[in-house]
Design an enzyme around this catalytic site. Structure first.
Site, mmCIF file in Angstrom:
data_model
loop_
_atom_site.group_PDB
_atom_site.id
_atom_site.type_symbol
_atom_site.label_atom_id
_atom_site.label_comp_id
_atom_site.label_asym_id
_atom_site.label_seq_id
_atom_site.Cartn_x
_atom_site.Cartn_y
_atom_site.Cartn_z
ATOM 1 N N ASP A 125 -17.337 -10.061 5.310
ATOM 2 C CA ASP A 125 -16.887 -8.958 6.157
ATOM 3 C C ASP A 125 -17.965 -7.885 6.235
ATOM 4 O O ASP A 125 -18.873 -7.826 5.406
ATOM 5 C CB ASP A 125 -15.574 -8.385 5.610
ATOM 6 C CG ASP A 125 -15.717 -7.900 4.172
ATOM 7 O OD1 ASP A 125 -16.406 -6.884 3.965
ATOM 8 O OD2 ASP A 125 -15.166 -8.538 3.258
ATOM 9 N N ASP A 184 -27.403 -20.909 -10.560
ATOM 10 C CA ASP A 184 -26.007 -20.604 -10.231
ATOM 11 C C ASP A 184 -25.167 -20.578 -11.503
ATOM 12 O O ASP A 184 -25.680 -20.495 -12.625
ATOM 13 C CB ASP A 184 -25.492 -21.620 -9.190
ATOM 14 C CG ASP A 184 -24.393 -21.056 -8.302
ATOM 15 O OD1 ASP A 184 -23.231 -21.039 -8.738
ATOM 16 O OD2 ASP A 184 -24.696 -20.628 -7.167
ATOM 17 N N ASP A 185 -23.866 -20.669 -11.333
ATOM 18 C CA ASP A 185 -22.885 -20.602 -12.418
ATOM 19 C C ASP A 185 -23.271 -21.534 -13.579
ATOM 20 O O ASP A 185 -23.905 -22.568 -13.367
ATOM 21 C CB ASP A 185 -21.534 -21.036 -11.833
ATOM 22 C CG ASP A 185 -20.370 -20.611 -12.690
ATOM 23 O OD1 ASP A 185 -20.597 -20.120 -13.799
ATOM 24 O OD2 ASP A 185 -19.224 -20.782 -12.226
ATOM 25 N N GLU A 228 -37.856 -38.131 2.566
ATOM 26 C CA GLU A 228 -36.986 -36.950 2.720
ATOM 27 C C GLU A 228 -37.661 -35.714 2.114
ATOM 28 O O GLU A 228 -37.543 -34.608 2.637
ATOM 29 C CB GLU A 228 -35.619 -37.204 2.068
ATOM 30 C CG GLU A 228 -34.754 -38.154 2.893
ATOM 31 C CD GLU A 228 -33.455 -38.530 2.203
ATOM 32 O OE1 GLU A 228 -32.418 -38.586 2.890
ATOM 33 O OE2 GLU A 228 -33.474 -38.808 0.984
ATOM 34 N N PHE A 270 0.844 -1.218 0.000
ATOM 35 C CA PHE A 270 0.000 0.000 0.000
ATOM 36 C C PHE A 270 0.875 1.263 0.000
ATOM 37 O O PHE A 270 1.793 1.397 0.805
ATOM 38 C CB PHE A 270 -0.889 -0.020 1.246
ATOM 39 C CG PHE A 270 -1.711 1.225 1.443
ATOM 40 C CD1 PHE A 270 -2.969 1.331 0.881
ATOM 41 C CD2 PHE A 270 -1.230 2.289 2.198
ATOM 42 C CE1 PHE A 270 -3.735 2.487 1.060
ATOM 43 C CE2 PHE A 270 -1.984 3.440 2.393
ATOM 44 C CZ PHE A 270 -3.243 3.531 1.822
ATOM 45 N N GLY A 323 -16.182 -17.608 -3.482
ATOM 46 C CA GLY A 323 -15.711 -18.988 -3.394
ATOM 47 C C GLY A 323 -16.069 -19.525 -2.014
ATOM 48 O O GLY A 323 -15.212 -20.016 -1.280
HETATM 49 C C1 DGJ Z 1 -18.221 -20.549 -5.656
HETATM 50 C C2 DGJ Z 1 -19.463 -20.443 -4.842
HETATM 51 O O1 DGJ Z 1 -19.170 -20.380 -3.484
HETATM 52 C C3 DGJ Z 1 -20.351 -21.629 -5.166
HETATM 53 O O2 DGJ Z 1 -21.482 -21.617 -4.349
HETATM 54 C C4 DGJ Z 1 -20.720 -21.561 -6.612
HETATM 55 O O3 DGJ Z 1 -21.497 -20.428 -6.855
HETATM 56 C C5 DGJ Z 1 -19.462 -21.562 -7.465
HETATM 57 N N1 DGJ Z 1 -18.547 -20.536 -7.054
HETATM 58 C C6 DGJ Z 1 -19.800 -21.358 -8.913
HETATM 59 O O4 DGJ Z 1 -18.711 -21.198 -9.700
#
Ligand code: DGJ
Length: 737
Positions: free
Chosen positions: A534, A366-367, A614, A281, A528
C-alpha cells in the site's frame, strides 16, 4: 493557479493541469460538492442540482419549510450521520450525551501555498514546488466537534490529496466511531468499480464490476491493508477503456485495516468514502485533542492508462523517499526459495559465489538466520545470529559475501514474536492478547503491540544495533500474519478501540526513525508476499515484495492488477526455479525473467540446480536488465490487454518519456496449433519518428507501429515470452539520432 476562491458564489475550485474540482457553501451553510471532471474555468455550478420534494428524505432545520432541500439527496464534500442523510457517512460520533449526531456546517476556509503537514502519517510530498493547500473548517455547534478538511492540489501531477483533522473544541469528550479521510461524490453517470482483490499467493487481481444500488465495501479488518483487498479503488465510466472515459482513483496512504465504501444511491449519484479501521474502531477525543485521518491520493484522467501513469509518477516521485526511490536498485538474489530454513554458512557462501559470478549485485539472507529459528515455530524476537548455523558469526558470513563483490541484505520480521523466544519469556505483555484469553496464533506467532512506545523503542533499538554492527545495505521487512486479539495492556477499556490504529502509527514512527537514521539502506517491504502493498508503506520502503507466488504465469495477473495504481519500481519480482514451488508449473527461464523484469528485479533459486546454459542466460538477463532499468522503472506503462484479449496472451509496453525508447513484452499463457498470430498496436510513440525494432531487424515509423500495429512471429512451446526493444533512429524533424 491551483486553487481559485470565487467569493461571489462561495465556490472554491481546485485546478490541476487537466481537471477541476469544485465545491461551494449553500444557503443553509452546508459544503456542497459540485463537480470533479475535465478542467473548466470556475463558474456557479449549482444550476446542475435541482431541488424537489423527495418524500421521505429528511429536511434539515435550516431549510425551514423548504421540503425540496434534503441532505439525503445533495452531494456533499463530507457526509455525516444522524441528521437526515442516510447514505454512507464519512463520520460517526458518539457525543457526551450518548447521541450519535454531527451536523457539520461550514465555518471558514483558507488557501495556502505548499502542502499541509500530517504529522506521524505518510503523506504525499510537494516535490514539484507547485502544491497548494485548501483547508475548510466545518463544525457541529452543539458538541463543538471541529472538522478540518484538507486538500493538497498538485497541479502538474493532476493529483489532489485529501485528509481530515478532527478536533474537539468543546469541553466534553467525543468518541469518533468512524473518522473518514474523504468522501467523493459522482453526481451523474453510470459507473464501474475496479478494485484489486486476492489472497496469499494471488494478490491484487483486478475485478471490474458495476456500481449497484446499495453499498459495496472493499476493506480489511486484518490489521494490515491485506492480501484480500488493496486500499486503492478506481471508479470509471461504464464505457471507459484504457484510452477513453472518465476514470477516478482513490489511493489510501494507510497500511492498517481500512474501509472503502461505494454506494450507488437512489437518485443516481455514487458516493465513495475511505476511512481507517473497521467496525471496532473507536477513538476518544478529549477536549482540545485532535485526530488525523490518513491521507487519500485522488486523481482523474481520461482512460485507465493515463490514470495509472499519473499514479505511477506520483508514487515514485512524491510518495517514495530516500536514495533508492529513483536510483538504480541492485539486482538481488534471495535465499528463501533456495534454502528456506536450511541455512549454513557453507551453503550461503556457495550460493553467493555463484550469484556474484553471474553479475548479481546483492545477496539477501532471508528467514532462518537467527537464534532458535529451525522452522517457523520459534525464534521471532531473538534477533541474534544462530551460532549453530553460522558458527563463525554473521560478521564472518557478511565478509565472505562482500568479498565476492556483492552487497549484503538481511530479512527481519520485527513486529512479531514467537512464544518460544527469550523476548516473549521476558515480556509476555508485549504481545497483543486480552486478559484471560489465549490469543489466536498465525504461523504459530503472535503480533507485538506496536501501540506501546516501549515496544516501538525496542524495535528501533535492535534494528539500530543490527544495522550499526553489521555491514548491511538492504533490509527485507516482513509481516507474516493478520492481526487478531487486539488488546493493549497499557490502555483502559474505553480506549481499546484505538489500539489497532495506534499500532499503525507506532509502525510508522519506527519506520520513520530507522529510514532517517539509515538513509543508505534499501528497505523492501513484505507481508507474507504482498499483504501490505500500500501507498502508506511505500512512503518508507521504495520496493515491496509483490507476492510469494513466483510462478510467472500467476504473476502476470498479479503484476497487471498492481500496475493500475503502483509503478513497476515498487514491485519486488524474482526469477525462481522450475517447476515452480507454488504451482508446480514449468516455464522457460526467459519467460520467468521477462515477467520479473517488469519490476524491481532479482533471483530466488538454488543456482546449483540449473544448467550451465541457464546460468549463461542469467548472466545475459542481469546485463539486459541493467541496460533497460531506467526505461522499466520510469517509462510510461501501457497495458495492451485490449489488443491481446481472447488470444491467451498478456502484453504490455514501456515507452520512455522522451519517446526515444520502448520495450514491448508479450507472454503467451497457452499455445495452439495453427493459431492466429498475435497482433498489437503500439501506443505513446512519436508518430513522425522512425524506430528500429532490435529483435526484428526492421525500421518503422511511430505512426505505422501505432496505427497499423505489429504482428508477432509465431510463438511456440510452453509459455513463450517475446520481448521487442525499440530505439528511435530518426526523430520527427527527420534528424538522425
Ligand atoms: C514470507 C515472505 O513473503 C517470503 O518471501 C519469505 O521471506 C518468508 N516470509 C520467510 O518466512
Amino acid at each position: 493557479m491551483g486553487i481559485i476562491d470565487s467569493r461571489a458564489d462561495h465556490g472554491i475550485t481546485l485546478q490541476t493541469k487537466d481537471s477541476s474540482y469544485h465545491m461551494a457553501v449553500d444557503g443553509y451553510g452546508y459544503l456542497r460538492h459540485l463537480y470533479y471532471g475535465k478542467r473548466l474555468e470556475p463558474e456557479d455550478l449549482f444550476y446542475l442540482y435541482r431541488n424537489y420534494d423527495r418524500g421521505f428524505s429528511g429536511n434539515p432545520r435550516p431549510a425551514g419549510n423548504d421540503r425540496t432541500y434534503s441532505l439525503d439527496a445533495v452531494c456533499q464534500e463530507f457526509s455525516t450521520s444522524g441528521v437526515g442523510d442516510y447514505r454512507i457517512p464519512a463520520l460517526r460520533v458518539m457525543n457526551a450525551d450518548g447521541s450519535r449526531i454531527a451536523d457539520l456546517r461550514y465555518v471558514s476556509h483558507e488557501i495556502r501555498d505548499g502542502k499541509y503537514a500530517l504529522p506521524g502519517l505518510p503523506a504525499v510530498r510537494d516535490t514539484d514546488g507547485d502544491t497548494q493547500t485548501l483547508e475548510v473548517v466545518l463544525r457541529d455547534e452543539p458538541s463543538k466537534l471541529t472538522v478540518r478538511l484538507l486538500y493538497g492540489v498538485f497541479e502538474k501531477k493532476n493529483m489532489i490529496t485529501r485528509a481530515v483533522i478532527y478536533e474537539n473544541t468543546g469541553d466534553k469528550p467525543i468518541v469518533l466511531e468512524k473518522a473518514g479521510s474523504c468522501c467523493l461524490e459522482l453526481p451523474f453517470g453510470n459507473w464501474d468499480l475496479l478494485h484489486f482483490h486476492g489472497r496469499h499467493n494471488r494478490e491484487r487481481a483486478p475485478e471490474r464490476v458495476p456500481v449497484l444500488h446499495g453499498i459495496q465495501t472493499i476493506g480489511s479488518g486484518r490489521g494490515m491493508s491485506s492480501h484480500q483487498h488493496n486500499p486503492f479503488v478506481i471508479l470509471c465510466d461504464r464505457l471507459a477503456t484504457e484510452d477513453h472515459g472518465d476514470c477516478y482513483g482513490l489511493m489510501y496512504l494507510y497500511s492498517g485495516s481500512f474501509r472503502a465504501e461505494i454506494e450507488g444511491e437512489p437518485y443516481g449519484s455514487v458516493r465513495a468514502v475511505m476511512s481507517p479501521g473497521d467496525e471496532s474502531f473507536r477513538w476518544t477525543l478529549q477536549p482540545g485533542a485532535q485526530f488525523a485521518a490518513p491521507e487519500v491520493l485522488m486523481s482523474r484522467a481520461d482512460g485507465l492508462t493515463k490514470l495509472s501513469q499519473q499514479y505511477h509518477k506520483a508514487v515514485r516521485e512524491n510518495i517514495c523517499r530516500g536514495e533508492y526511490s529513483l536510483a538504480h536498485r541492485p539486482v538481488l538474489i534471495n535465499s528463501w526459495e533456495a534454502a528456506y530454513f536450511d541455512i549454513s554458512a557453507e551453503r550461503i557462501l556457495k550460493l553467493a559465489g555463484q550469484a556474484a559470478s553471474l553479475g548479481i549485485e546483492l545477496f539477501v539472507l532471508d528467514d532462518g538466520w537467527f537464534r532458535g529459528r529451525k522452522d517457523d515455530n520459534a525464534g521471532l524476537g531473538d534477533w541474534e545470529y544462530d551460532p549453530e548455523k553460522l558458527p563463525e558469526g554473521l560478521d564472518h558470513l557478511i565478509a565472505g559475501i562482500r568479498e565476492t563483490g556483492m552487497l549484503f541484505g538481511i530479512w527481519v520480521e520485527p513486529e512479531m514474536v514467537n512464544e518460544d523466544s527469550d523476548l516473549y519469556r521476558a515480556h509476555p505483555d508485549w504481545a497483543l492478547a486480552a486478559p484471560g484469553r489465549k490469543p489466536a496464533r498465525g504461523r504459530n506467532q503472535l503480533v507485538l503491540d506496536l501501540s506501546r512506545v516501549d515496544v516501538q523503542d525496542y524495535i528501533i533499538q535492535f534494528m539500530t544495533n543490527l544495522l550499526t554492527k553489521y555491514d548491511i545495505s538492504y533490509i527485507k521487512w516482513d509481516f507474516n500474519r493478520s492481526v487478531a486479539d487486539v488488546y493493549s495492556h497499557l490502555l483502559p477499556a474505553e480506549q481499546q478501540g484505538e489500539v489497532a490504529h495506534r499500532g499503525i502509527l507506532g509502525l510508522y514512527r519506527v519506520l520513520e526513525t530507522l529510514t532517517a537514521r539509515f538513509p543508505k539502506v534499501l528497505f523492501e517491504g513484505c507481508a507474507g508476499g504482498g499483504g501490505r502493498f500500500d501507498a502508506g508503506m511505500m512512503y518508507y520502503t521504495p520496493q515491496i515484495w509483490g507476492s510469494d507466488d513466483t510462478d510467472p504465469i500467476e504473476r502476470l495477473t498479479i503484476q497487471k492488477g498492481t500496475s493500475f495504481g503502483y509503478p513497476l519500481s515498487m514491485v519486488g519480482a524474482h526469477v525462481s526455479i522450475a517447476p515452480n514451488h507454488q504451482t508446480g508449473r514449468t516455464t522457460p527461464i526467459s519467460t520467468r525473467a521477462a515477467v520479473a523484469m517488469t519490476g524491481a528485479f532479482g533471483y530466488e533459486l538454488d543456482l546449483s540446480l540449473i544448467t550451465a546454459e541457464e546460468q549463461a542466460e542469467i548472466r545475459r538477463q542481469v546485463q539486459e536488465y541493467r541496460e533497460d532499468e531506467q526505461l522499466i522503472q520510469r517509462g510510461l506503462y501501457y497495458r495492451l490487454g485490449e489488443d491481446t484479449e481472447g488470444m491467451d496472451a498478456f502484453s504490455w509496453l514501456l515507452v520512455s518519456e522522451e519517446q526515444d525508447q520502448a520495450l514491448l513484452t508479450v507472454v503467451a499463457t497457452a499455445t495452439h496449433g495453427n493459431a492466429p498470430l498475435i497482433h498489437v498496436r503500439f501506443k505513446g510513440l512519436d508518430p513522425a519518428a522512425l524506430y528500429e525494432l532490435r529483435e526484428d531487424d526492421l525500421v518503422r515509423s511511430g505512426a505505422a507501429l501505432m496505427n497499423a500495429g505489429y504482428t508477432l512471429p509465431q510463438l511456440t512451446g510452453d509459455y513463450p515470452a517475446f520481448r521487442l526493444h525499440l530505439k528511435r533512429v530518426q526523430n520527427g524533424a527527420g534528424k538522425e539520432e
